[in-house]
Design an enzyme around this catalytic site. Structure first.
Site, PDB file in Angstrom:
ATOM      1  N   LYS A 222      12.054  -5.751   3.332  1.00 12.62           N
ATOM      2  CA  LYS A 222      12.830  -5.883   4.575  1.00 12.62           C
ATOM      3  C   LYS A 222      13.998  -6.848   4.446  1.00 12.62           C
ATOM      4  O   LYS A 222      14.089  -7.645   3.517  1.00 12.62           O
ATOM      5  CB  LYS A 222      11.897  -6.271   5.731  1.00 12.62           C
ATOM      6  CG  LYS A 222      11.078  -5.048   6.169  1.00 12.62           C
ATOM      7  CD  LYS A 222      10.386  -5.212   7.476  1.00 12.62           C
ATOM      8  CE  LYS A 222       9.708  -3.868   7.820  1.00 12.62           C
ATOM      9  NZ  LYS A 222       8.788  -3.971   8.932  1.00 12.62           N
ATOM     10  N   ARG A 257       1.567  -3.018   4.946  1.00 20.01           N
ATOM     11  CA  ARG A 257       2.290  -1.743   4.795  1.00 20.01           C
ATOM     12  C   ARG A 257       3.354  -1.963   3.727  1.00 20.01           C
ATOM     13  O   ARG A 257       4.269  -2.758   3.930  1.00 20.01           O
ATOM     14  CB  ARG A 257       2.923  -1.347   6.132  1.00 20.01           C
ATOM     15  CG  ARG A 257       3.695  -0.040   6.096  1.00 20.01           C
ATOM     16  CD  ARG A 257       4.294   0.257   7.473  1.00 20.01           C
ATOM     17  NE  ARG A 257       5.026   1.514   7.472  1.00 20.01           N
ATOM     18  CZ  ARG A 257       6.294   1.641   7.086  1.00 20.01           C
ATOM     19  NH1 ARG A 257       6.978   0.597   6.668  1.00 20.01           N
ATOM     20  NH2 ARG A 257       6.889   2.813   7.112  1.00 20.01           N
TER      21      ARG A 257
HETATM   22  N1  HH2 Z   1       8.290  -0.916   9.400  1.00 19.29           N
HETATM   23  C1  HH2 Z   1       9.018   0.197   9.223  1.00 19.29           C
HETATM   24  C2  HH2 Z   1       8.561   1.429   9.657  1.00 19.29           C
HETATM   25  N2  HH2 Z   1       7.352   1.557  10.247  1.00 19.29           N
HETATM   26  N3  HH2 Z   1       5.358   0.565  11.017  1.00 19.29           N
HETATM   27  C3  HH2 Z   1       4.615  -0.525  11.200  1.00 19.29           C
HETATM   28  N4  HH2 Z   1       3.404  -0.415  11.779  1.00 19.29           N
HETATM   29  N5  HH2 Z   1       5.036  -1.768  10.807  1.00 19.29           N
HETATM   30  C4  HH2 Z   1       6.248  -1.957  10.230  1.00 19.29           C
HETATM   31  O1  HH2 Z   1       6.588  -3.119   9.915  1.00 19.29           O
HETATM   32  C5  HH2 Z   1       7.071  -0.814   9.998  1.00 19.29           C
HETATM   33  C6  HH2 Z   1       6.586   0.457  10.424  1.00 19.29           C
HETATM   34  C7  HH2 Z   1      10.350   0.078   8.583  1.00 19.29           C
HETATM   35  O2  HH2 Z   1      10.915   1.301   8.603  1.00 19.29           O
HETATM   36  P1  HH2 Z   1      12.147   1.781   7.774  1.00 19.29           P
HETATM   37  O3  HH2 Z   1      13.114   0.674   7.773  1.00 19.29           O
HETATM   38  O4  HH2 Z   1      12.550   3.079   8.314  1.00 19.29           O
HETATM   39  O5  HH2 Z   1      11.721   1.933   6.294  1.00 19.29           O
HETATM   40  P2  HH2 Z   1      10.374   2.226   5.554  1.00 19.29           P
HETATM   41  O6  HH2 Z   1       9.676   3.288   6.308  1.00 19.29           O
HETATM   42  O7  HH2 Z   1      10.826   2.646   4.190  1.00 19.29           O
HETATM   43  O8  HH2 Z   1       9.633   0.932   5.544  1.00 19.29           O
END
Ligand code: HH2
Length: 278
Positions: A222, A257
């Site tokens: 992140k 995650r």
């Molecule tokens: N972070 C992302 C997506 N879904 N779900 C949960 N429960 N917690 C999180 O911290 C979380 C999540 C980040 O999403 P994105 O930036 O689209 O990328 P990626 O899915 O590759 O992590």
């Protein structure tokens, strides 16, 4: 700190678990491209499971800051074949979505967990779908929505406010007859939060734990890791992600995650091996 929950979605949480991220890549205009996107995602999911992921989190819509929404039919087309193949192969699959129609289709395809960055508030039917299907849910906190959430996030006390929101969402699920063993909360690192907010939440994780309810944290690759380390390229933030992930485990997270399952597994094994209480 409260006692650790024993299970979430049938998973034993006596030690930390990994949720591996399976993004279904935006497909090309042709059916061939769509098929190739699903096949690559399935292969990736199988590799993450082999590397030690207890849950495979399949998502068809990016929630990155500034991301535009994907049409719901397109999201269903992306995630369903991937969920189906991974569930049929015997894996525990979660679907990362904000939409009730996608949840329903993914549950029919074998998903056992709904992972919703809006904590079942983004679609008026989502709580009904999850409660009726008796599947498990990850309830995440987000301030605002992905397109604009990083514009000017504001809190008086971020840990208290996120904690109160998550407690209210847990209560809403309990009121619909959901069991605590099927509930998991997540502070939503990076979702409408500044660097200071993210750090406060990671340091304040023990305050976010609720008795009998699992705690999931997503820090993998992140933006705040880039800010702290000066590494601009997300895929090059693996080492920083491990440091942040271990900090989250130290704070009481039950599930991480992550993109980099093998690396995180190795870090957790060493962490446990030297006697940290995980
Ligand atoms: N972070 C992302 C997506 N879904 N779900 C949960 N429960 N917690 C999180 O911290 C979380 C999540 C980040 O999403 P994105 O930036 O689209 O990328 P990626 O899915 O590759 O992590």
């Amino acid at each position: 700190m409260s006692a650790a929950p024993r299970e979430f979605a049938g998973l034993d949480l006596s030690h930390p678990r990994l949720m591996g991220i399976v993004n279904v890549t935006p497909d090309s205009f042709s059916d061939g491209g769509r098929h190739a996107g699903a096949a690559a995602a399935i292969d990736h999911g199988l590799a993450l499971a082999a590397a030690g992921a207890a849950v495979l989190d399949v998502g068809g819509e990016s929630t990155r800051p500034g991301a535009e929404p994907v049409p719901v039919e397109e999201e269903v087309r992306r995630v369903v074949p991937v969920v189906q193949a991974l569930a049929r192969a015997g894996h525990c699959v979660s679907v990362d979505t904000r939409r009730a129609a996608v949840m329903r289709a993914a549950i029919d395809a074998g998903a056992r967990i709904v992972n919703d960055v809006t904590a079942l508030t983004g679609d008026r039917d989502s709580l009904d779908v999850v409660a009726a299907a008796r599947v498990a849910v990850v309830l995440m906190h987000m301030q605002g929505e992905p397109r604009t959430m990083q514009a000017a996030p504001r809190y008086d006390d971020v840990v208290a406010e996120v904690g109160a929101y998550l407690a209210a969402r847990v209560d809403a699920c309990r009121a619909r007859g959901m069991r605590d063993a099927d509930l998991c909360v997540d502070p939503g690192i990076g979702f409408g939060k500044t660097l200071e907010h993210n750090i406060a939440l990671l340091r304040g994780l023990p305050r976010l734990r609720m008795p009998g309810v699992a705690l999931l944290v997503g820090v993998s690759r992140k933006g705040f890791i880039g800010t702290l380390s000066g590494i601009a390229e997300p895929a090059a933030r693996v080492a920083g992600s491990l440091a942040a992930g271990l900090a989250a485990i130290d704070g009481g997270a039950d599930i991480l995650r992550v993109h980099d399952v093998a690396e995180t597994r190795q870090a957790l094994d060493v962490w446990r091996g030297i006697g940290r209480p995980v």
